[in-house]
Design an enzyme around this catalytic site. Structure first.
Site, PDB file in Angstrom:
ATOM      1  N   ASP A 260     -41.484  53.272  38.360  1.00  0.00           N
ATOM      2  CA  ASP A 260     -41.174  52.809  36.998  1.00  0.00           C
ATOM      3  C   ASP A 260     -42.161  53.475  36.047  1.00  0.00           C
ATOM      4  O   ASP A 260     -43.026  54.256  36.472  1.00  0.00           O
ATOM      5  CB  ASP A 260     -41.252  51.270  36.907  1.00  0.00           C
ATOM      6  CG  ASP A 260     -40.335  50.704  35.812  1.00  0.00           C
ATOM      7  OD1 ASP A 260     -40.477  51.127  34.636  1.00  0.00           O
ATOM      8  OD2 ASP A 260     -39.469  49.870  36.122  1.00  0.00           O
ATOM      9  N   GLY A 286     -43.704  56.927  37.174  1.00  0.00           N
ATOM     10  CA  GLY A 286     -42.912  58.134  36.984  1.00  0.00           C
ATOM     11  C   GLY A 286     -41.820  57.948  35.960  1.00  0.00           C
ATOM     12  O   GLY A 286     -41.720  56.915  35.300  1.00  0.00           O
ATOM     13  N   ASP A 287     -40.990  58.976  35.879  1.00  0.00           N
ATOM     14  CA  ASP A 287     -39.952  59.022  34.849  1.00  0.00           C
ATOM     15  C   ASP A 287     -38.663  59.450  35.537  1.00  0.00           C
ATOM     16  O   ASP A 287     -38.591  60.553  36.084  1.00  0.00           O
ATOM     17  CB  ASP A 287     -40.382  60.065  33.802  1.00  0.00           C
ATOM     18  CG  ASP A 287     -39.327  60.274  32.739  1.00  0.00           C
ATOM     19  OD1 ASP A 287     -38.288  59.580  32.762  1.00  0.00           O
ATOM     20  OD2 ASP A 287     -39.541  61.147  31.875  1.00  0.00           O
ATOM     21  N   PHE A 288     -37.659  58.569  35.534  1.00  0.00           N
ATOM     22  CA  PHE A 288     -36.439  58.956  36.266  1.00  0.00           C
ATOM     23  C   PHE A 288     -35.622  60.030  35.549  1.00  0.00           C
ATOM     24  O   PHE A 288     -34.614  60.484  36.070  1.00  0.00           O
ATOM     25  CB  PHE A 288     -35.606  57.770  36.736  1.00  0.00           C
ATOM     26  CG  PHE A 288     -35.267  56.677  35.737  1.00  0.00           C
ATOM     27  CD1 PHE A 288     -34.889  56.959  34.445  1.00  0.00           C
ATOM     28  CD2 PHE A 288     -35.282  55.341  36.148  1.00  0.00           C
ATOM     29  CE1 PHE A 288     -34.551  55.954  33.556  1.00  0.00           C
ATOM     30  CE2 PHE A 288     -34.951  54.319  35.264  1.00  0.00           C
ATOM     31  CZ  PHE A 288     -34.588  54.624  33.964  1.00  0.00           C
ATOM     32  N   HIS A 308     -27.275  50.727  32.790  1.00  0.00           N
ATOM     33  CA  HIS A 308     -26.568  50.185  31.612  1.00  0.00           C
ATOM     34  C   HIS A 308     -27.376  50.363  30.326  1.00  0.00           C
ATOM     35  O   HIS A 308     -26.860  50.138  29.243  1.00  0.00           O
ATOM     36  CB  HIS A 308     -26.150  48.716  31.826  1.00  0.00           C
ATOM     37  CG  HIS A 308     -27.263  47.712  31.798  1.00  0.00           C
ATOM     38  ND1 HIS A 308     -27.039  46.355  31.736  1.00  0.00           N
ATOM     39  CD2 HIS A 308     -28.617  47.858  31.840  1.00  0.00           C
ATOM     40  CE1 HIS A 308     -28.194  45.707  31.717  1.00  0.00           C
ATOM     41  NE2 HIS A 308     -29.163  46.603  31.796  1.00  0.00           N
TER      42      HIS A 308
HETATM   43  C1  LIG Z   1     -33.440  46.468  32.427  1.00  0.00           C
HETATM   44  S1  LIG Z   1     -34.923  46.846  33.246  1.00  0.00           S
HETATM   45  C2  LIG Z   1     -34.512  46.567  34.947  1.00  0.00           C
HETATM   46  C3  LIG Z   1     -35.723  46.389  35.790  1.00  0.00           C
HETATM   47  C4  LIG Z   1     -35.448  46.087  37.265  1.00  0.00           C
HETATM   48  N1  LIG Z   1     -34.663  47.119  37.907  1.00  0.00           N
HETATM   49  C5  LIG Z   1     -34.772  44.747  37.386  1.00  0.00           C
HETATM   50  O1  LIG Z   1     -33.613  44.712  37.756  1.00  0.00           O
HETATM   51  O2  LIG Z   1     -35.425  43.740  37.085  1.00  0.00           O
HETATM   52  C6  LIG Z   1     -34.942  48.625  33.121  1.00  0.00           C
HETATM   53  C7  LIG Z   1     -36.152  49.234  33.793  1.00  0.00           C
HETATM   54  O3  LIG Z   1     -36.068  50.648  33.625  1.00  0.00           O
HETATM   55  C8  LIG Z   1     -37.386  51.113  33.417  1.00  0.00           C
HETATM   56  N2  LIG Z   1     -37.354  52.433  32.777  1.00  0.00           N
HETATM   57  C9  LIG Z   1     -36.960  52.717  31.507  1.00  0.00           C
HETATM   58  N3  LIG Z   1     -37.079  54.033  31.268  1.00  0.00           N
HETATM   59  C10 LIG Z   1     -37.550  54.589  32.423  1.00  0.00           C
HETATM   60  C11 LIG Z   1     -37.878  55.932  32.799  1.00  0.00           C
HETATM   61  N4  LIG Z   1     -37.712  56.952  31.941  1.00  0.00           N
HETATM   62  N5  LIG Z   1     -38.323  56.144  34.058  1.00  0.00           N
HETATM   63  C12 LIG Z   1     -38.470  55.116  34.923  1.00  0.00           C
HETATM   64  N6  LIG Z   1     -38.177  53.814  34.614  1.00  0.00           N
HETATM   65  C13 LIG Z   1     -37.724  53.568  33.376  1.00  0.00           C
HETATM   66  C14 LIG Z   1     -37.989  50.045  32.538  1.00  0.00           C
HETATM   67  O4  LIG Z   1     -39.388  50.118  32.499  1.00  0.00           O
HETATM   68  C15 LIG Z   1     -37.464  48.789  33.186  1.00  0.00           C
HETATM   69  O5  LIG Z   1     -38.327  48.320  34.186  1.00  0.00           O
END
Ligand SMILES: C[S@@+](CC[C@H](N)C(=O)[O-])C[C@H]1O[C@@H](n2cnc3c(N)ncnc32)[C@H](O)[C@@H]1O
Length: 421
Positions: A260, A286-288, A308
Site C-alpha cells: 500500500d 509501494g505504488d500499484f 472502484h
Molecule cells: C478503498 S481502500 C481499500 C483498502 C483495503 N483493500 C480494504 O479493503 O480495506 C483503497 C486502498 O488503496 C490504496 N491505494 C490508493 N492508491 C494507491 C497506490 N497508488 N498504490 C497502492 N495503494 C494505493 C489506499 O491507500 C487504500 O488503502
C-alpha cells in the site's frame, strides 16, 4: 452465495445477470438482514431492555404518501450530519455503561448541552439513541453500532461521511454531473489519495472507516474462497491488513504480502495481528501504478475495493502491472473483491456506493460486463464470480494467455468521462 463456473468472455456472462437480478437483490437484502441480526453487540443498553422508553417509529419512505416519502429523501442530509455529530463526539461510547444526562454527555464530549440535546432528540426519532422519561440518554440497537469497539461498528463510517473531506464534495455533485470532473478534485484542487497523504487526521478517519468494512466482510470472504490454493498472496492496496491477516489465520501454510502507500503501510505495521500471523506477513510500501516489486510477486494478487476508486483506463494500468508480475505463469490468479452492480431498479447498495465513487474519485461500481471488459483489456479472463458478504463478490481472473502484455506507462492521464471507456 453464487458461484459461476470457469468461463472466458463477457458474452457468456450477460444472460445470467439479467435473469438473476431480482433473485440476487432479494438474496442480498436477506443476507444483509441476517448479517445485522447476527451481529448484535454485547452488553448494550438496548431500548427493549429498559422500561419507560417511548419507542421510535421511524418513517419508511416506501410506506408514506409519495410527497412525504420524497421529502424524507430530500432532507436525508439532516439525519446524516446529525448522526455524524453524535459519532464524532463518541456519544454511543459514553452511554455504553448506562444512561447519562445530556448535561453530563456535553461536559464529557466538550460541547454545549442544548444543541446536543436537539441533535439527539432528532435522531432518536429514527431509533438512534433514546431518551428516558427522566431525560437521560441510552443506546438503542441502532446507536449501539455507533460504539467504537463492537463488531460491525459504523462509527468511523459516520465520522467519514460527515467530515469535511467527503461532505463538501457532495455539495458539488452537480458539478461532476455537468463536467465529469470528480467533485472532490473540484473542491480541494487535488485527488483524494494525494489529499489524504497530506492530511493525517483525515487519512486516519478514512483508514478506520475502510478497516471497519473490511473486518465485517473478512470472515465471509475467507469462507467463500479457497485461499489455501495460493502459497503466497499479495494484497495490493491492502489497507490496514485485516483481510490478509484473516486469510493467513485461516490458512496456516499461506504467506502474505501487504502493499500500500507508505503512510498506510506504516500504520498497518502497528495493527495487532498476533505473532504467528505476523511471522508470515511482510509489508511493502509501494505504488500499484508502478511495476510490482519482486518482493511482492505472488501466486495470487488480491485487490479489495481498490479498483472502484479508479477509471477504466487507470484500472487497466494497475491490472497490467499485475499481469506483468505474473509473467508466463498461467496458474497465477487475480482476486478482485468488489460490487457487481445488478441491472434494473432493485435496491443494490453498489448503486449507492457508486455515488461515492462518482463524487470522490474517477472510479465507479461496475456491472459484470464492465468488469469483464476491463479485465480483458489488461490481459485477463474471468474464471469465476462468487457472491460473498453483500455487496461484495470475489471476481477470480486468470491470465487470458501465457503472453505477457506490453508494459504500460506508470503515470496515467486522469480521464474526465467517468472512466467508462
Ligand atoms: C478503498 S481502500 C481499500 C483498502 C483495503 N483493500 C480494504 O479493503 O480495506 C483503497 C486502498 O488503496 C490504496 N491505494 C490508493 N492508491 C494507491 C497506490 N497508488 N498504490 C497502492 N495503494 C494505493 C489506499 O491507500 C487504500 O488503502
Amino acid at each position: 452465495m453464487r458461484t459461476c463456473p470457469e468461463r472466458s468472455g463477457p458474452s457468456s456472462l450477460r444472460p445470467r445477470t439479467s435473469d438473476a437480478a431480482p433473485r440476487l437483490a432479494a438474496r442480498r437484502l436477506a443476507a444483509t438482514r441476517r448479517l445485522v441480526a447476527t451481529r448484535q453487540p454485547t452488553e448494550s443498553c438496548m431500548t427493549d431492555t429498559l422500561p419507560g422508553i417511548d419507542p421510535a417509529d421511524p418513517p419508511d419512505p416506501a410506506q408514506l404518501p409519495p410527497p412525504v416519502g420524497m421529502l424524507l429523501l430530500v432532507t436525508a442530509k439532516w439525519i446524516s450530519q446529525a448522526v455524524h455529530v453524535a459519532a464524532e463526539l463518541g456519544i454511543a461510547d459514553l452511554v455504553s455503561d448506562g444512561p447519562q444526562t445530556v448535561d453530563d454527555l456535553a461536559a464529557k464530549a466538550g460541547c454545549r448541552t442544548q444543541p446536543l440535546h436537539r441533535v439527539l432528540r432528532a435522531i432518536a426519532s429514527y431509533g438512534v439513541f433514546a431518551e428516558l422519561p427522566d431525560g437521560r440518554i441510552v443506546n438503542t440497537p441502532m446507536s449501539d453500532y455507533l460504539r467504537t469497539d463492537v463488531p460491525g461498528s459504523v462509527r468511523h463510517m459516520a465520522r467519514m461521511e460527515g467530515a469535511d473531506f467527503t461532505w463538501r464534495p457532495y455539495g458539488k455533485l452537480l458539478h461532476t454531473v455537468r463536467t465529469g470532473e470528480p467533485a472532490f478534485d473540484h473542491v480541494f484542487g487535488q485527488r483524494i489519495f494525494d489529499h489524504l497523504a497530506e492530511h493525517p487526521r483525515e487519512e486516519e478517519i478514512f483508514n478506520r472507516a475502510m478497516t471497519s468494512f473490511t473486518e465485517q466482510s473478512a470472515d465471509a470472504i475467507v469462507a467463500d474462497h479457497d485461499f489455501s490454493r495460493h502459497p503466497v498472496i499479495t494484497d495490493l492496496g491492502g489497507g490496514q491488513g485485516h483481510l490478509l491477516a484473516a486469510i493467513l489465520r485461516a490458512n496456516p501454510e499461506v504467506r502474505g504480502v501487504l502493499l500500500d502507500r507508505a503512510p498506510v503501510v506504516e500504520s498497518a505495521q502497528r495493527a495487532p495481528v498476533g505473532p504467528e500471523v505476523r511471522a508470515r506477513m511482510s509489508y511493502v510500501a509501494g505504488d500499484f501504478f508502478g511495476p510490482i516489486p519482486p518482493e511482492a510477486h505472488a501466486d495470487a494478487y488480491v485487490l479489495r475495493t481498490c479498483l472502484h476508486d479508479w477509471s477504466d483506463d487507470e484500472c487497466v494500468a494497475i491490472l497490467r502491472n499485475v499481469r506483468t508480475a505474473m509473467g508466463d505463469r498461467t496458474d497465477a490468479r487475480l482476486l478482485i473483491m468488489e460490487s457487481v452492480v445488478q441491472p434494473g431498479n432493485a435496491f443494490d447498495v453498489g448503486k449507492l456506493i457508486d455515488l461515492e465513487m462518482l463524487t470522490l474519485t474517477t472510479g465507479l461500481e461496475r456491472t459484470e460486463a464492465q468488469w469483464a471488459h476491463v479485465l480483458e483489456r489488461a490481459g485477463f479472463a474471468v474464471a469465476a464470480i462468487t457472491e460473498t458478504e453483500p455487496p461484495l463478490s470475489v471476481i477470480e481472473a486468470r491470465p487470458a494467455s501465457a503472453h505477457t502484455p506490453t508494459a504500460v506507462p506508470t503515470a496515467v492521464q486522469t480521464p474526465t468521462d467517468g472512466g467508462t471507456s
